[in-house]
Design a protein around this motif. Structure first.
Motif, PDB file in Angstrom:
ATOM      1  N   MET A  34      33.602  35.787  32.741  1.00 24.35           N
ATOM      2  CA  MET A  34      34.253  37.011  32.024  1.00 24.35           C
ATOM      3  C   MET A  34      35.334  36.656  31.045  1.00 24.35           C
ATOM      4  N   TYR A  35      36.195  35.891  31.480  1.00 25.17           N
ATOM      5  CA  TYR A  35      37.255  35.456  30.458  1.00 25.17           C
ATOM      6  C   TYR A  35      36.466  34.607  29.318  1.00 25.17           C
ATOM      7  N   ALA A  36      35.639  33.670  29.551  1.00 25.00           N
ATOM      8  CA  ALA A  36      34.904  32.889  28.614  1.00 25.00           C
ATOM      9  C   ALA A  36      34.138  33.674  27.611  1.00 25.00           C
ATOM     10  N   LEU A  37      33.795  35.019  28.075  1.00 22.56           N
ATOM     11  CA  LEU A  37      33.235  35.867  27.125  1.00 22.56           C
ATOM     12  C   LEU A  37      34.284  36.741  26.401  1.00 22.56           C
ATOM     13  N   GLY A  38      35.335  36.429  26.490  1.00 23.51           N
ATOM     14  CA  GLY A  38      36.554  37.018  25.832  1.00 23.51           C
ATOM     15  C   GLY A  38      36.975  38.412  26.305  1.00 23.51           C
ATOM     16  N   ILE A  39      36.606  38.470  27.645  1.00 19.08           N
ATOM     17  CA  ILE A  39      37.255  39.846  28.416  1.00 19.08           C
ATOM     18  C   ILE A  39      38.671  39.481  28.913  1.00 19.08           C
ATOM     19  N   LYS A  40      39.498  40.021  28.629  1.00 21.25           N
ATOM     20  CA  LYS A  40      41.085  39.507  28.911  1.00 21.25           C
ATOM     21  C   LYS A  40      41.624  40.336  30.041  1.00 21.25           C
ATOM     22  N   GLU A  41      41.357  41.567  30.307  1.00 22.36           N
ATOM     23  CA  GLU A  41      41.842  42.438  31.385  1.00 22.36           C
ATOM     24  C   GLU A  41      40.608  42.601  32.222  1.00 22.36           C
ATOM     25  N   ILE A  42      40.539  42.092  33.364  1.00 23.42           N
ATOM     26  CA  ILE A  42      39.590  42.059  34.411  1.00 23.42           C
ATOM     27  C   ILE A  42      40.165  42.601  35.608  1.00 23.42           C
ATOM     28  N   ASP A  43      39.656  43.431  36.154  1.00 26.83           N
ATOM     29  CA  ASP A  43      39.793  44.154  37.671  1.00 26.83           C
ATOM     30  C   ASP A  43      38.986  43.364  38.642  1.00 26.83           C
ATOM     31  N   THR A  44      40.027  42.521  39.051  1.00 32.93           N
ATOM     32  CA  THR A  44      39.607  41.522  40.095  1.00 32.93           C
ATOM     33  C   THR A  44      39.286  42.069  41.959  1.00 32.93           C
ATOM     34  N   ASP A  45      39.583  43.438  41.789  1.00 36.36           N
ATOM     35  CA  ASP A  45      39.566  43.766  43.206  1.00 36.36           C
ATOM     36  C   ASP A  45      37.929  44.313  43.476  1.00 36.36           C
ATOM     37  N   TYR A  46      36.997  43.209  43.539  1.00 42.43           N
ATOM     38  CA  TYR A  46      35.671  43.666  43.692  1.00 42.43           C
ATOM     39  C   TYR A  46      35.104  44.275  44.690  1.00 42.43           C
ATOM     40  N   ASN A  47      35.926  44.094  45.879  1.00 43.52           N
ATOM     41  CA  ASN A  47      35.460  44.853  46.848  1.00 43.52           C
ATOM     42  C   ASN A  47      35.411  46.241  46.722  1.00 43.52           C
ATOM     43  N   ALA A  48      36.237  46.801  45.971  1.00 46.85           N
ATOM     44  CA  ALA A  48      36.688  48.324  45.701  1.00 46.85           C
ATOM     45  C   ALA A  48      35.599  48.642  44.586  1.00 46.85           C
ATOM     46  N   TYR A  49      35.012  48.137  43.939  1.00 45.62           N
ATOM     47  CA  TYR A  49      33.905  48.324  42.787  1.00 45.62           C
ATOM     48  C   TYR A  49      32.756  49.266  43.385  1.00 45.62           C
ATOM     49  N   LYS A  50      32.183  50.170  42.667  1.00 42.81           N
ATOM     50  CA  LYS A  50      31.406  51.046  43.082  1.00 42.81           C
ATOM     51  C   LYS A  50      29.881  50.305  43.401  1.00 42.81           C
ATOM     52  N   SER A  53      27.785  43.816  42.566  1.00 42.18           N
ATOM     53  CA  SER A  53      26.756  43.164  41.764  1.00 42.18           C
ATOM     54  C   SER A  53      27.372  42.508  40.506  1.00 42.18           C
ATOM     55  N   ASP A  54      26.988  41.380  40.310  1.00 38.84           N
ATOM     56  CA  ASP A  54      27.389  40.847  38.717  1.00 38.84           C
ATOM     57  C   ASP A  54      27.153  41.468  37.711  1.00 38.84           C
ATOM     58  N   SER A  55      26.006  42.242  37.574  1.00 38.92           N
ATOM     59  CA  SER A  55      25.694  43.130  36.443  1.00 38.92           C
ATOM     60  C   SER A  55      26.662  44.050  36.346  1.00 38.92           C
ATOM     61  N   TYR A  56      27.149  44.760  37.506  1.00 39.69           N
ATOM     62  CA  TYR A  56      27.810  46.177  37.388  1.00 39.69           C
ATOM     63  C   TYR A  56      29.423  45.482  37.121  1.00 39.69           C
ATOM     64  N   ALA A  57      29.776  44.341  37.867  1.00 41.29           N
ATOM     65  CA  ALA A  57      31.352  43.740  37.269  1.00 41.29           C
ATOM     66  C   ALA A  57      31.314  43.612  35.986  1.00 41.29           C
ATOM     67  N   LEU A  58      30.210  42.842  35.263  1.00 43.39           N
ATOM     68  CA  LEU A  58      30.235  42.492  33.753  1.00 43.39           C
ATOM     69  C   LEU A  58      30.236  44.017  33.013  1.00 43.39           C
ATOM     70  N   ARG A  59      29.480  44.672  33.384  1.00 45.68           N
ATOM     71  CA  ARG A  59      29.543  46.131  32.442  1.00 45.68           C
ATOM     72  C   ARG A  59      30.553  46.863  32.545  1.00 45.68           C
ATOM     73  N   PHE A  60      31.145  46.891  33.838  1.00 47.58           N
ATOM     74  CA  PHE A  60      32.547  47.571  33.933  1.00 47.58           C
ATOM     75  C   PHE A  60      33.558  46.989  33.234  1.00 47.58           C
TER      76      PHE A  60
END
Length: 224
Positions: A34-50, A53-60
């Motif tokens: 995601m950093y490589a795609l220019g996304i600078k602020e990333i929520d890395t608390d993946y276990n708390a995601y709705k 999945s990769d596709s949701y993490a990216l879209r979010f």
């Protein structure tokens, strides 16, 4: 749940943490991609995601950063970036006994399929590096569904086609995560937990069948 499994029983396997020892590495690869795609602020608390999945993490994270909808083209770029990031880590290894168990099921003609929150190419690379047989014909990923219920349902439909059957007498979901158990409950599937990482929490949430190793799981269902 009876512990007898036969050729009309379908096993639905999660991949990361269940068959492949890949969770810490892959979460870092997801973040770096995601950093490589220019996304600078990333929520890395993946276990708390709705959705886990990769596709949701990216879209979010993409839409939160850029305030515009993400596209299929962005998802394709993300998948390519994931592969490049994975190449910077040591090859993925199997969870002990995973490859032998999948080979056993193939030989015994016991149906199985794979449902993963990963994207297709990273999932296939993890399985290849681990030496575990996998075919896209029985693989469903988050490329088509953000929610786990979606790609688990797709995996089951793919398995019906692959094994040329209209249905299965029993479907057993095998996973190591809380989300695997919740999905199985939501879809009225039998559930088997694997590994020690989330054992206490899964049992607390109602997992009735749990094994510390894949060898124990195999022995439970297929011992003489």
């Amino acid at each position: 749940m009876s512990h007898f499994a036969n050729t009309n029983t379908l096993f639905v396997f999660d991949i990361d943490g269940t068959l492949t020892d890949s969770v810490p590495m892959y979460l870092m690869a997801v973040t770096n991609a995601m950093y490589a795609l220019g996304i600078k602020e990333i929520d890395t608390d993946y276990n708390a995601y709705k959705h886990h999945s990769d596709s949701y993490a990216l879209r979010f994270n993409y839409e939160r950063n850029f305030e515009i909808p993400y596209t299929k083209e962005i998802l394709t770029l993300f998948e390519k970036a994931l592969i490049e990031e994975m190449k910077t880590f040591s090859p993925v290894t199997e969870i002990k006994g995973a490859g032998r168990f999948i080979d056993f099921l193939k030989t015994a003609k016991i149906p199985f399929c794979f449902a993963t929150g990963s994207l297709p190419k990273p999932a296939l690379l993890k399985m290849e590096q681990s030496g575990i047989w996998c075919d896209e014909a029985v693989l469903a990923t988050s490329k088509t569904h953000e929610a786990r219920t979606g790609f688990v349902a797709e995996a089951i439909e793919k398995a019906k086609k692959y094994y040329a059957t209209s249905g299965f007498s029993k479907i057993i979901s095998v996973g190591d995560g809380v989300w695997d158990l919740k999905t199985a409950k939501e879809m009225s599937l039998d559930f088997v937990g694997i590994g020690s990482k989330n054992k206490k929490e899964l049992i607390k949430l109602g997992a009735q069948h749990y094994f510390d190793s894949i060898e124990e799981l195999q022995s439970y269902f297929f011992s003489d």
